[in-house]
Design a protein around this motif. Sequence first.
Motif, PDB file in Angstrom:
ATOM      1  N   LYS A  62       0.830  -9.548   6.375  1.00  0.00           N
ATOM      2  CA  LYS A  62      -0.467  -9.150   5.827  1.00  0.00           C
ATOM      3  C   LYS A  62      -0.392  -7.771   5.183  1.00  0.00           C
ATOM      4  CE  LYS A  62      -3.322 -11.908   8.977  1.00  0.00           C
ATOM      5  NZ  LYS A  62      -4.317 -11.878  10.069  1.00  0.00           N
ATOM      6  N   PHE A  63       0.367  -6.875   5.826  1.00  0.00           N
ATOM      7  CA  PHE A  63       0.504  -5.532   5.262  1.00  0.00           C
ATOM      8  C   PHE A  63       1.245  -5.583   3.920  1.00  0.00           C
ATOM      9  CE2 PHE A  63       3.115  -1.686   4.756  1.00  0.00           C
ATOM     10  CZ  PHE A  63       2.096  -0.766   4.578  1.00  0.00           C
ATOM     11  N   LEU A  64       2.355  -6.346   3.857  1.00  0.00           N
ATOM     12  CA  LEU A  64       3.105  -6.462   2.607  1.00  0.00           C
ATOM     13  C   LEU A  64       2.249  -7.086   1.510  1.00  0.00           C
ATOM     14  CD1 LEU A  64       6.607  -7.644   3.914  1.00  0.00           C
ATOM     15  CD2 LEU A  64       5.932  -5.351   3.157  1.00  0.00           C
ATOM     16  N   PHE A  65       1.465  -8.074   1.901  1.00  0.00           N
ATOM     17  CA  PHE A  65       0.551  -8.708   0.946  1.00  0.00           C
ATOM     18  C   PHE A  65      -0.391  -7.653   0.361  1.00  0.00           C
ATOM     19  CE2 PHE A  65      -3.077 -11.032  -0.538  1.00  0.00           C
ATOM     20  CZ  PHE A  65      -2.620 -12.278  -0.928  1.00  0.00           C
ATOM     21  N   PHE A  66      -0.981  -6.835   1.225  1.00  0.00           N
ATOM     22  CA  PHE A  66      -1.941  -5.827   0.807  1.00  0.00           C
ATOM     23  C   PHE A  66      -1.293  -4.788  -0.105  1.00  0.00           C
ATOM     24  CE2 PHE A  66      -3.934  -1.691   1.338  1.00  0.00           C
ATOM     25  CZ  PHE A  66      -5.283  -1.977   1.152  1.00  0.00           C
ATOM     26  N   ILE A  67      -0.121  -4.303   0.283  1.00  0.00           N
ATOM     27  CA  ILE A  67       0.508  -3.212  -0.461  1.00  0.00           C
ATOM     28  C   ILE A  67       1.018  -3.676  -1.814  1.00  0.00           C
ATOM     29  CG2 ILE A  67       2.901  -3.410   0.374  1.00  0.00           C
ATOM     30  CD1 ILE A  67       0.909  -0.148   0.234  1.00  0.00           C
ATOM     31  N   LEU A  68       1.530  -4.906  -1.901  1.00  0.00           N
ATOM     32  CA  LEU A  68       2.018  -5.408  -3.187  1.00  0.00           C
ATOM     33  C   LEU A  68       0.851  -5.691  -4.132  1.00  0.00           C
ATOM     34  CD1 LEU A  68       4.341  -6.188  -4.945  1.00  0.00           C
ATOM     35  CD2 LEU A  68       4.413  -8.439  -3.838  1.00  0.00           C
TER      36      LEU A  68
END
Length: 505
Positions: free
Chosen positions: A135-141
């Motif tokens: 979820k964090f990677l999704f948000f940051i990308l």
Amino acid sequence: MTPRLPEDILKEIFENFEDETGSLFSSLLVNRLWCLNVIPILWKNPLKNQFKKADENLLTCQHRCTLLLRTLLSCLSEESRCLLSEKNKFELPFQISQPALFDYPMHCKNLRTSDVSMLVWSFIEREQINGQRGKFLFFILEQELYKLFFSRSSAIQQFTLCTMLHSIQLFPGANTSLANLSILRCSTECHESFFFGLAQICERIKVFIVDFCDKDNDGLNFLICIQNGINCFECKHGRIQGQENLCPNLNIALQTQAHSLKKLDIIDNIGGISLNTICAFVNLRSLKFTISDELSDIVVNNLKNANIQNLETLEVRGEPISVKVLSSLIKNTRGNFQKLHLCGWRPNADDNLGSLLPILRKYCPKLRSLSTWIGEDDLINLELLLSFCHELENIFLRVYSNELMSRYGIFNLLKRANPVNLRKLKLEHLFLLDEEEGLEMFLKSRSTKNSLILEIVGNLISQDSSEIISIYKFNGVLKDVKLLCFGEDSAPDQQTPYWKIDVII
């Protein structure tokens, strides 16, 4: 040496191939001049073709998404790359060896939040997507892609707001890239904070399309109020049985744009926008609305007294509307009325929609498109109308009984009236088996210069009719002939959805 085409002509040619992405990609390889003119067209809406098409496999789709994401990441600033790779340990399955050859995102004019989300979703590992790290990677990308588009594109013209996790107004460059936004597509389900964010940037939005509208949204209502002249408002799905006026504050907000609004489309929305609101929009040119239940006397009187003098298009769907209301709306126009489309439920013969034909003949010399129900007593007025309205190009006749058409012959009537500019004829409740002789005589009277599209709704044709049609398609009198699903009631000047076509003859 063969002379080159001027650049402005090349650009115009390529723009006509905007939907032919395969041809445009091939043109990239011809020379640098072609490449420079094709890239802005391909990148107007760069994410629209990323998803799986009907004729390709999933691997092809994933490969295309990977290539697109690689290109976008190669356009990132050094700061964004460090944020992804070094600070957040974002591991890419591919190498980005050098910066992109062109500044692709600068050409973006159309951006949808759902496209950005789906591109990122297709890239994140499936086992990670529901975990904290995923979820964090999704948000940051997502965040870095939005920063890329907003910082590089100077003029995003169309923005579709679906789901979003970020504050739009805080992105670097958003004040510039969204300052001239002209089309916003959204839903009342979007959080009001997104609209408040846009309200800090956008004051020139001309078109609002609300895809789902079943409740008031203070952010959306405020955004509407501060615009410098909205031209078009379309309100789509939002029906909740037994409820009316679900969005009272939205109705109030729209009235702040009463003098600029030219198009109001609430034909797919019941309950969200009150019909009483229509009376405030005196400069409308296109009006589409739906009748859900029996209208109150107050609504009927308000609609009858509506003075919309510039009205050109009127579409009404649902329960039969009072003929007196339709008559008043048409009579109050200034002679520029061009399209009447009555769709939805079949009215009772007692409603006498045919009584509109003399009114159209008298008040609408520029009529181009007509859809209505007719009965036996309306044929004389129909023939007079066809003879008088010389600009009529599209006709959709829905008759109360096939017996009527068998007895009098609709094609004989058309032959006598001779509507010379007729381009499309759509008929419902008509058996060509009973009309073969009239059909042949009518087609024989037509010129090949004005090829006709013929659509028959809900009925099959005989072998003899099919042979007649084949002959006149071959000689160019008929451009196209389609058998449509019963109940298909789109306006005759609109393209019929492919899934409503039973047979193309």
